[in-house]
Write an enzyme that holds these catalytic residues in place. Structure first.
Site, PDB file in Angstrom:
ATOM      1  N   GLY A  85      30.952 -28.969 -85.565  1.00 26.41           N
ATOM      2  CA  GLY A  85      30.567 -28.429 -84.520  1.00 26.41           C
ATOM      3  C   GLY A  85      29.750 -27.414 -84.949  1.00 26.41           C
ATOM      4  O   GLY A  85      30.253 -26.303 -85.570  1.00 26.41           O
ATOM      5  N   THR A  86      28.202 -27.331 -84.559  1.00 30.46           N
ATOM      6  CA  THR A  86      27.350 -26.581 -85.448  1.00 30.46           C
ATOM      7  C   THR A  86      26.219 -25.983 -84.768  1.00 30.46           C
ATOM      8  O   THR A  86      25.874 -26.429 -83.593  1.00 30.46           O
ATOM      9  CB  THR A  86      27.181 -27.477 -86.899  1.00 30.46           C
ATOM     10  OG1 THR A  86      26.506 -26.794 -87.620  1.00 30.46           O
ATOM     11  CG2 THR A  86      26.261 -28.538 -86.072  1.00 30.46           C
ATOM     12  N   SER A  87      25.355 -25.276 -85.368  1.00 27.63           N
ATOM     13  CA  SER A  87      24.111 -24.899 -85.082  1.00 27.63           C
ATOM     14  C   SER A  87      23.343 -25.099 -86.222  1.00 27.63           C
ATOM     15  O   SER A  87      23.345 -24.459 -87.259  1.00 27.63           O
ATOM     16  CB  SER A  87      24.294 -23.402 -84.479  1.00 27.63           C
ATOM     17  OG  SER A  87      24.936 -23.289 -83.442  1.00 27.63           O
ATOM     18  N   ASP A 102      24.754 -22.678 -89.336  1.00 31.29           N
ATOM     19  CA  ASP A 102      25.860 -21.850 -89.483  1.00 31.29           C
ATOM     20  C   ASP A 102      26.761 -22.430 -90.777  1.00 31.29           C
ATOM     21  O   ASP A 102      26.317 -23.362 -91.332  1.00 31.29           O
ATOM     22  CB  ASP A 102      26.467 -21.780 -88.399  1.00 31.29           C
ATOM     23  CG  ASP A 102      27.360 -22.769 -87.787  1.00 31.29           C
ATOM     24  OD1 ASP A 102      26.563 -24.188 -87.857  1.00 31.29           O
ATOM     25  OD2 ASP A 102      28.605 -22.999 -87.476  1.00 31.29           O
ATOM     26  N   LYS A 118      26.011 -26.515 -94.924  1.00 27.85           N
ATOM     27  CA  LYS A 118      25.536 -27.594 -94.042  1.00 27.85           C
ATOM     28  C   LYS A 118      23.783 -28.143 -94.323  1.00 27.85           C
ATOM     29  O   LYS A 118      23.452 -28.852 -93.690  1.00 27.85           O
ATOM     30  CB  LYS A 118      25.569 -27.370 -92.731  1.00 27.85           C
ATOM     31  CG  LYS A 118      27.204 -27.045 -92.121  1.00 27.85           C
ATOM     32  CD  LYS A 118      27.098 -26.659 -90.706  1.00 27.85           C
ATOM     33  CE  LYS A 118      28.521 -26.243 -90.534  1.00 27.85           C
ATOM     34  NZ  LYS A 118      28.706 -25.901 -88.939  1.00 27.85           N
TER      35      LYS A 118
END
Length: 284
Positions: A85-87, A102, A118
Site C-alpha cells: 500500500g504505497t505511493s 515511500d 520499492k
C-alpha cells in the site's frame, strides 16, 4: 541416584528462578499488574514467558474473560497478504528521469516493514517502482531481470527502457488473473533518453511524462496536475517528487516511512533517502 538428584536440583532451580522472575516482573510493573503462572493477560507477560504466542491475545494489561473477547480486541490485525500500500512516482526531465517512493509495507493495517526499498534495479539504467502485492512484484521483477540479462548477452548491448517495459507488460497482462501488480518502469537509454512507462493492474502500458501510482496517489492527482510543468529541470523534478510523496504519505495511512529518490541519466544513477523525521515538506 545421581541422575535423580540432578533432575531434582534442576527442577528446584527452575522453580526458584521462575518465582524470582515473577516477583521481579510484578515489582517492575507495580501493583496494577500481576503475573501468574501461565498468564497471558498482557503483552509484556506473553513476550517474556510465551514469545511464540505474543500476538495471540490483547496487547494491553487487562485480563480478557473469553477467547472471543481476545479475538475481537485483535480484530484490527486482519489476515491478508503482504502488500505495498504505497505511493510511487516517476518524472521525465531533459536528460533523464527522477523516480521516488515511500517505504511502508503492510499486512492489512499492520506495518510489516517501515523501510522497504520499492525502487528496484532491473538493469544499469533501468529501474522500477513497485505497488500491489509485494510477493507478486518481486517475482515479476526477478523474471524481467533474467530476461534482460539474456537480452544483453544475446545482443551484446544494454537493453532499451521500452524493451524492459514490454517485458513487464507481457508478464502482467498474461498473468493478470493471478497478480496484483502496478509497475512504473523508468530509465535512460541512448536511443530515446529518459522514459517513463506506467503499467497499472491488468497489464496495460502507457508512456507518460510523469506518472503516479499506489494507494497514496489518489490524494495527490490535483496537486500533480497543478504543479507539473513541461521541460522541468532535474532539480525541479526532484523537488516535485519529494513534495508529492510527502503529501501522499501525510494523507494515506498505507504510505509512510522514508522517501527514496533515484535519478537516472547518461552519467549513471544517484540515490537519495530522506528519513521520516526529516521530510522536506509536510501535509498540505
Amino acid at each position: 541416584q545421581p541422575a535423580q538428584t540432578l533432575v531434582s536440583s534442576r527442577a528446584l532451580s527452575s522453580a526458584e528462578g521462575g518465582a524470582a522472575h515473577t516477583a521481579m516482573m510484578n515489582h517492575a510493573l507495580g501493583s496494577g499488574a500481576t503475573f501468574g503462572a501461565g498468564s497471558s493477560s498482557n503483552f509484556a507477560d506473553r513476550e517474556l514467558l510465551d514469545p511464540a504466542n505474543v500476538m495471540h491475545a490483547a496487547a494491553d494489561s487487562r485480563t480478557l474473560g473469553t477467547e472471543d473477547e481476545a479475538q475481537n480486541v485483535m480484530a484490527f490485525l486482519k489476515d491478508g497478504e503482504v502488500d505495498l500500500g504505497t505511493s510511487i512516482m516517476a518524472v521525465v526531465y531533459d536528460g533523464g528521469v527522477v523516480m521516488g517512493a515511500d517505504s511502508r509495507t503492510s499486512t492489512g493495517v499492520y506495518i510489516a516493514n517501515r523501510v522497504t526499498n520499492k525502487v528496484t534495479k532491473i538493469d544499469d539504467r533501468i529501474y522500477v517502482c513497485r505497488s500491489g502485492s509485494a510477493a507478486d512484484t518481486q517475482a515479476i521483477s526477478d523474471y524481467a531481470r533474467l530476461s534482460l540479462d539474456n537480452h544483453r548477452l544475446a545482443y551484446g548491448q544494454a537493453p532499451k527502457v521500452q524493451t524492459a517495459a514490454n517485458i513487464f507488460q507481457q508478464l502482467c497482462y498474461q498473468n493478470k488473473a493471478q497478480l496484483t501488480a502496478g509497475i512504473l518502469v523508468a530509465g535512460w537509454d541512448s536511443t530515446k533518453g529518459g522514459q517513463v512507462y506506467s503499467i497499472p493492474v491488468g497489464g496495460a502500458m502507457l508512456e507518460r511524462n510523469f506518472t503516479i501510482g499506489g494507494s497514496g496517489s489518489s490524494y495527490i492527482y490535483g496537486f500533480c496536475d497543478s504543479y507539473y510543468k513541461p521541460n522541468m529541470t532535474r532539480e525541479q523534478c526532484e523537488e516535485f517528487v519529494q513534495r508529492a510523496l510527502c503529501h501522499a504519505m501525510a494523507r494515506d495511512g498505507s504510505s509512510g516511512g522514508v522517501v527514496r529518490l533515484v535519478t537516472i541519466n547518461e552519467a549513471g544513477v544517484e540515490r537519495k533517502m530522506f528519513p521520516g523525521n526529516k521530510l522536506p515538506f509536510g501535509p498540505l
